[in-house]
Design a protein around this motif. Structure first.
Motif, PDB file in Angstrom:
ATOM      1  N   TYR A 130     -83.402 -54.588  56.853  1.00 17.99           N
ATOM      2  CA  TYR A 130     -83.264 -56.052  56.733  1.00 17.99           C
ATOM      3  C   TYR A 130     -83.126 -56.472  55.262  1.00 17.99           C
ATOM      4  N   THR A 131     -83.830 -55.758  54.363  1.00 18.21           N
ATOM      5  CA  THR A 131     -83.725 -56.107  52.931  1.00 18.21           C
ATOM      6  C   THR A 131     -82.297 -55.861  52.437  1.00 18.21           C
ATOM      7  N   LEU A 132     -81.756 -54.686  52.787  1.00 13.52           N
ATOM      8  CA  LEU A 132     -80.436 -54.306  52.271  1.00 13.52           C
ATOM      9  C   LEU A 132     -79.292 -55.075  52.929  1.00 13.52           C
ATOM     10  N   THR A 133     -79.521 -55.594  54.102  1.00 14.24           N
ATOM     11  CA  THR A 133     -78.426 -56.287  54.802  1.00 14.24           C
ATOM     12  C   THR A 133     -78.641 -57.806  54.811  1.00 14.24           C
ATOM     13  N   VAL A 134     -79.456 -58.284  55.724  1.00  8.52           N
ATOM     14  CA  VAL A 134     -79.650 -59.740  55.863  1.00  8.52           C
ATOM     15  C   VAL A 134     -80.152 -60.368  54.560  1.00  8.52           C
ATOM     16  N   GLY A 135     -81.221 -59.766  54.003  1.00 13.55           N
ATOM     17  CA  GLY A 135     -81.827 -60.336  52.798  1.00 13.55           C
ATOM     18  C   GLY A 135     -80.850 -60.389  51.648  1.00 13.55           C
ATOM     19  N   MET A 136     -80.185 -59.256  51.392  1.00 14.28           N
ATOM     20  CA  MET A 136     -79.298 -59.189  50.234  1.00 14.28           C
ATOM     21  C   MET A 136     -78.096 -60.118  50.405  1.00 14.28           C
ATOM     22  N   ILE A 137     -77.535 -60.172  51.602  1.00  7.65           N
ATOM     23  CA  ILE A 137     -76.359 -61.030  51.825  1.00  7.65           C
ATOM     24  C   ILE A 137     -76.743 -62.497  51.636  1.00  7.65           C
ATOM     25  N   GLN A 138     -77.829 -62.908  52.276  1.00  7.78           N
ATOM     26  CA  GLN A 138     -78.267 -64.309  52.172  1.00  7.78           C
ATOM     27  C   GLN A 138     -78.543 -64.700  50.724  1.00  7.78           C
ATOM     28  N   GLU A 139     -79.312 -63.877  50.048  1.00  8.31           N
ATOM     29  CA  GLU A 139     -79.735 -64.253  48.699  1.00  8.31           C
ATOM     30  C   GLU A 139     -78.577 -64.171  47.704  1.00  8.31           C
ATOM     31  N   LEU A 140     -77.689 -63.203  47.892  1.00  8.65           N
ATOM     32  CA  LEU A 140     -76.522 -63.121  47.000  1.00  8.65           C
ATOM     33  C   LEU A 140     -75.649 -64.367  47.179  1.00  8.65           C
ATOM     34  N   LEU A 141     -75.430 -64.765  48.432  1.00  8.75           N
ATOM     35  CA  LEU A 141     -74.567 -65.928  48.663  1.00  8.75           C
ATOM     36  C   LEU A 141     -75.181 -67.199  48.069  1.00  8.75           C
ATOM     37  N   LYS A 142     -76.479 -67.370  48.278  1.00 10.40           N
ATOM     38  CA  LYS A 142     -77.131 -68.577  47.724  1.00 10.40           C
ATOM     39  C   LYS A 142     -77.103 -68.539  46.191  1.00 10.40           C
ATOM     40  N   TYR A 143     -77.321 -67.338  45.632  1.00  7.42           N
ATOM     41  CA  TYR A 143     -77.272 -67.189  44.170  1.00  7.42           C
ATOM     42  C   TYR A 143     -75.880 -67.569  43.652  1.00  7.42           C
ATOM     43  N   LEU A 144     -74.844 -67.060  44.335  1.00  8.26           N
ATOM     44  CA  LEU A 144     -73.472 -67.330  43.879  1.00  8.26           C
ATOM     45  C   LEU A 144     -73.140 -68.819  43.962  1.00  8.26           C
ATOM     46  N   VAL A 145     -73.633 -69.470  45.024  1.00  3.45           N
ATOM     47  CA  VAL A 145     -73.368 -70.913  45.165  1.00  3.45           C
ATOM     48  C   VAL A 145     -73.997 -71.681  44.002  1.00  3.45           C
ATOM     49  N   ILE A 146     -75.272 -71.394  43.737  1.00  4.51           N
ATOM     50  CA  ILE A 146     -75.948 -72.122  42.631  1.00  4.51           C
ATOM     51  C   ILE A 146     -75.273 -71.769  41.302  1.00  4.51           C
ATOM     52  N   VAL A 162     -85.458 -74.992  40.561  1.00  9.19           N
ATOM     53  CA  VAL A 162     -86.152 -75.128  41.847  1.00  9.19           C
ATOM     54  C   VAL A 162     -85.415 -76.137  42.733  1.00  9.19           C
ATOM     55  N   ALA A 163     -85.020 -77.264  42.128  1.00 11.22           N
ATOM     56  CA  ALA A 163     -84.340 -78.311  42.905  1.00 11.22           C
ATOM     57  C   ALA A 163     -83.053 -77.770  43.529  1.00 11.22           C
ATOM     58  N   PHE A 164     -82.262 -77.047  42.748  1.00  9.57           N
ATOM     59  CA  PHE A 164     -80.998 -76.516  43.275  1.00  9.57           C
ATOM     60  C   PHE A 164     -81.239 -75.369  44.265  1.00  9.57           C
ATOM     61  N   ALA A 165     -82.265 -74.570  43.998  1.00  4.07           N
ATOM     62  CA  ALA A 165     -82.567 -73.459  44.918  1.00  4.07           C
ATOM     63  C   ALA A 165     -82.991 -73.999  46.287  1.00  4.07           C
ATOM     64  N   VAL A 166     -83.798 -75.051  46.275  1.00  2.00           N
ATOM     65  CA  VAL A 166     -84.243 -75.633  47.556  1.00  2.00           C
ATOM     66  C   VAL A 166     -83.043 -76.256  48.276  1.00  2.00           C
ATOM     67  N   ALA A 167     -82.158 -76.911  47.528  1.00  2.29           N
ATOM     68  CA  ALA A 167     -80.958 -77.502  48.152  1.00  2.29           C
ATOM     69  C   ALA A 167     -80.132 -76.407  48.834  1.00  2.29           C
ATOM     70  N   SER A 168     -79.978 -75.279  48.140  1.00  2.99           N
ATOM     71  CA  SER A 168     -79.200 -74.173  48.698  1.00  2.99           C
ATOM     72  C   SER A 168     -79.903 -73.593  49.931  1.00  2.99           C
ATOM     73  N   ALA A 169     -81.220 -73.435  49.823  1.00  2.00           N
ATOM     74  CA  ALA A 169     -81.991 -72.888  50.952  1.00  2.00           C
ATOM     75  C   ALA A 169     -81.880 -73.804  52.173  1.00  2.00           C
ATOM     76  N   ILE A 170     -81.947 -75.109  51.944  1.00  2.00           N
ATOM     77  CA  ILE A 170     -81.875 -76.079  53.055  1.00  2.00           C
ATOM     78  C   ILE A 170     -80.505 -75.987  53.734  1.00  2.00           C
ATOM     79  N   GLY A 171     -79.446 -75.931  52.922  1.00  2.00           N
ATOM     80  CA  GLY A 171     -78.093 -75.850  53.487  1.00  2.00           C
ATOM     81  C   GLY A 171     -77.907 -74.603  54.328  1.00  2.00           C
ATOM     82  N   TYR A 172     -78.311 -73.460  53.764  1.00  2.00           N
ATOM     83  CA  TYR A 172     -78.122 -72.180  54.459  1.00  2.00           C
ATOM     84  C   TYR A 172     -78.981 -72.121  55.726  1.00  2.00           C
ATOM     85  N   ALA A 173     -80.249 -72.490  55.576  1.00  5.60           N
ATOM     86  CA  ALA A 173     -81.178 -72.371  56.708  1.00  5.60           C
ATOM     87  C   ALA A 173     -80.809 -73.330  57.845  1.00  5.60           C
ATOM     88  N   THR A 174     -80.303 -74.511  57.491  1.00  4.18           N
ATOM     89  CA  THR A 174     -79.944 -75.476  58.540  1.00  4.18           C
ATOM     90  C   THR A 174     -78.842 -74.910  59.430  1.00  4.18           C
TER      91      THR A 174
END
Lengths: 299, 200
Positions: A130-146, A162-174
Motif C-alpha cells: 500500500y505504501t509503494l502503490t496507493v500511498g506513493m501515487i496519492q501523495e506524489l499527485l497531491k505534491y505535484l498539484v501544490i 498547511v493551507a494548500f496541503a489541506v486544500a489538496s487533501a480535501i479535493g483528492y479525498a472528496t
C-alpha cells in the motif's frame, strides 16, 4: 533567489493577524467531522434508528461531500475575511480533485488492481504494498498539484503550506469518497467510519508534505528532505489501510463474528490528531528558529 | 504590530529547490515502479507442473488449485473467484486412424457436454495456432453454470469455454479453458501465458 526572503509569520498574540489561522480552521472542520461521524455511528444504534435502504446512498453521497462543505465554510470563506487572503486555494482543491478522478483513482483501481493481490497478502506485505502503490501515487499527485499550482509563488509564510496541503487533501479525498459512495451502497455508519479514516490519511500525509514544501521555500533544508517526507506521507497511507482493516474486521470466535468499529474509530482519531500535532510543533519550532536567527542578525 | 512585508516570489528556483524537486519525483516514481514489480510478482507468480508419464510441463498460476484425480492429466482452478471457478485443464485422448486430425474428438466432447451442461452452445471448429506456431484445432462454446444445491442462493453464470486440440506423438492433447464471461478477457490473458509455457 527565493531563499533570501526575510518575512516572518506574525506572532498569534499580535493584535491584528493578517492571515487566516489555518490550525484553527483544521481543528474546527475536523472537530465537526468527528462529531458527525461519531453521531452517525453511535446514535442510531443507541436509539434503535435505521436509515431506510433507499436513503442510504444519497446520505452517503452527502457525507462524502461534508469535508468539502466544511472546508468551504471554515477555510475558503474565512479566507476572504482575512486582511491578506491566500490566493489559489480553490484552484489547488479543484485540480487535486480532477487529478484524483483522472489519474489517481483509475491508476490504483484499474491498473494496479490492489484488491486482487494485496488484500490476501501478509500484514507486512500489505503495508509495503500500500505504501509503494496507493500511498506513493496519492501523495506524489497531491505534491505535484501544490508544487505547480501554488508553490513557491503563493507561499508567503510557512503556514501557507498547511493551507494548500489541506486544500489538496480535501479535493483528492472528496473524489475518493464520492467514488466509494456511488460504487458501493453500504450502511451509513460504515460510510462514516470510512470517511473519517480517508480524511485522517489524506490530511495527516498532506500536512507532513506541506512541511517539506514550506521548509524548501523559506529554509535551507537538505534536498533529500522532501522525498523523505513524501515517503513518510505515503507510509502513513500504507499503514493506515491494512491496520484499520485488521482492527475493524471481525475475528472468528465461538460467540460469532462481530466487527469492532470502536477500534477503527480510535485508530482514525489517532491518525488524524498525531501527524497534525507533530507537524504543528515542527512548524512552531521552525518559526521560532527563524525569529531567533533574525533577532540575532538585528543585534 | 509590525509591518508584514510580503515579497512577490520570483520564478527562479535555487539549485537546492530544483534538485529537491527532481529527487522527490524520481524517488516517488521509483517507489511506484517497485510497487508495480511487487504487483506483477504476486499476480503473475506461477508454479511448474511436470508430468513425466504424459510428457507434459506447464506453468500455472501459483494460487490456483491443482487437481490430478479426474479423467485428465491435470486441472487447475482459480478458487478465489466467488462465482464460476476459472478452469484450465489438459487431457489426453487416443486418435482414431480414420480421423487423424482429431476433429471427431471435439465433436464427441461437444455431444457429451450438450447432455450435461445447461444451455450449451458450441461454435464451429476452426484452426488455431499455438504460441510456438504448432497448428491446432479450436472450438469455442458457452453454457450456463448453475448451483446444484437448491438451498444455496446463487445467480446462474454464463461461462465461455474454449478447447484447443493438438496432435502430438500419435495422441490428441486437449487444452480446455473455461471462464465466467464477465472476467473472460482478463482470464484469457492468464490462459495465453499458460499456453506459452506449455511443453509436451
Amino acid at each position: 533567489m527565493t531563499n533570501t526572503i526575510r518575512t516572518l509569520q506574525p506572532r498569534p498574540e499580535e493584535e491584528v493577524y493578517p492571515y487566516r489561522r489555518v490550525w484553527r480552521s483544521i481543528v474546527i472542520e475536523n472537530g465537526i467531522l468527528v462529531g458527525v461521524v461519531l453521531a452517525l455511528v453511535f446514535i442510531p444504534s443507541f436509539l434503535g434508528i435505521r436509515i431506510p435502504k433507499g436513503l442510504q446512498q444519497p446520505t452517503n453521497i452527502l457525507l462524502a461531500l461534508l469535508p468539502a462543505i466544511l472546508w468551504m465554510i471554515f477555510s475558503r470563506l474565512q479566507e476572504r475575511r482575512a486582511i491578506q487572503p491566500r490566493k489559489g486555494l480553490l484552484s489547488v482543491a479543484i485540480v487535486s480533485a480532477l487529478v484524483a478522478n483522472a489519474v489517481g483513482i483509475p491508476l490504483v483501481k484499474d491498473f494496479l488492481k490492489i484488491d486482487e493481490w494485496l488484500s490476501l497478502s501478509s500484514a507486512i506485505d500489505r503495508i509495503i504494498g500500500y505504501t509503494l502503490t496507493v500511498g506513493m501515487i496519492q501523495e506524489l499527485l497531491k505534491y505535484l498539484v501544490i508544487r505547480y499550482v501554488a508553490w513557491p509563488g503563493q507561499f508567503r509564510i510557512r503556514l501557507d503550506g498547511v493551507a494548500f496541503a489541506v486544500a489538496s487533501a480535501i479535493g483528492y479525498a472528496t473524489v475518493q469518497n464520492l467514488h466509494f459512495a456511488i460504487d458501493y451502497n453500504i450502511a451509513v455508519d460504515s460510510m462514516a467510519q470510512r470517511l473519517l479514516i480517508t480524511m485522517a490519511m489524506h490530511i495527516g500525509a498532506s500536512v507532513i508534505i506541506s512541511y517539506g514544501l514550506a521548509e524548501l521555500r523559506f529554509g535551507t533544508p537538505s534536498p533529500f528532505m522532501m522525498p523523505f517526507l513524501l515517503g513518510v506521507g505515503a507510509f502513513i497511507v500504507g499503514i493506515a489501510i491494512p491496520v484499520r482493516a485488521g482492527l475493524v474486521n471481525a475475528g472468528f470466535s465461538l460467540n460469532g463474528a462481530f466487527t469492532r468499529p470502536i477500534f477503527g474509530l480510535g485508530f482514525s482519531l489517532v491518525l488524524l490528531v498525531a501527524p497534525i500535532a507533530l507537524m504543528a510543533w515542527l512548524y512552531d519550532n521552525a518559526e521560532r528558529r527563524e525569529q531567533e536567527r533574525l533577532a540575532s542578525m538585528e543585534l | 504590530m509590525g509591518f508584514i512585508d510580503i515579497l512577490e516570489a520570483s520564478g527562479d528556483l535555487s539549485p537546492r529547490q530544483r534538485w529537491s524537486h527532481v529527487f522527490t519525483v524520481v524517488f516517488a516514481l521509483g517507489c511506484i515502479l517497485l510497487g508495480i514489480i511487487l504487483r506483477n510478482n504476486v499476480l503473475f507468480a506461477t508454479t511448474r507442473y511436470v508430468d513425466v508419464e504424459a510428457g507434459i510441463e506447464a506453468d500455472y498460476p501459483t494460487n490456483w488449485l491443482l487437481d490430478t484425480d479426474g479423467d485428465y492429466v491435470f486441472r487447475v482452478r482459480d478458487m478465489t473467484r466467488l462465482d464460476f471457478k476459472t478452469v484450465i485443464q489438459v487431457s489426453l485422448e487416443p486418435i482414431s486412424p480414420d480421423n487423424p486430425n482429431g476433429r471427431n474428438i471435439l465433436d464427441a466432447l461437444s455431444l457429451a457436454r450438450s447432455q450435461t451442461l445447461t444451455a450449451y452452445d458450441a461454435s464451429a471448429i476452426g484452426d488455431y495456432f499455438l504460441p510456438d506456431g504448432s497448428p491446432a484445432l479450436s472450438m469455442a462454446y458457452t453454457f450456463v453454470d448453475k448451483e446444484v444445491n437448491p438451498l444455496l442462493d446463487f445467480v446462474p453464470t454464463v461461462v465461455i469455454g474454449i478447447d484447443i486440440l493438438v496432435i502430438k506423438r500419435g495422441q490428441a492433447i486437449i487444452i480446455t479453458f473455461q471462464s465466467d464471461e464477465r472476467g473472460y478477457d482478463e482470464n484469457f490473458a492468464i490462459f495465453q501465458r499458460f499456453l506459452e509455457t506449455l511443453d509436451f
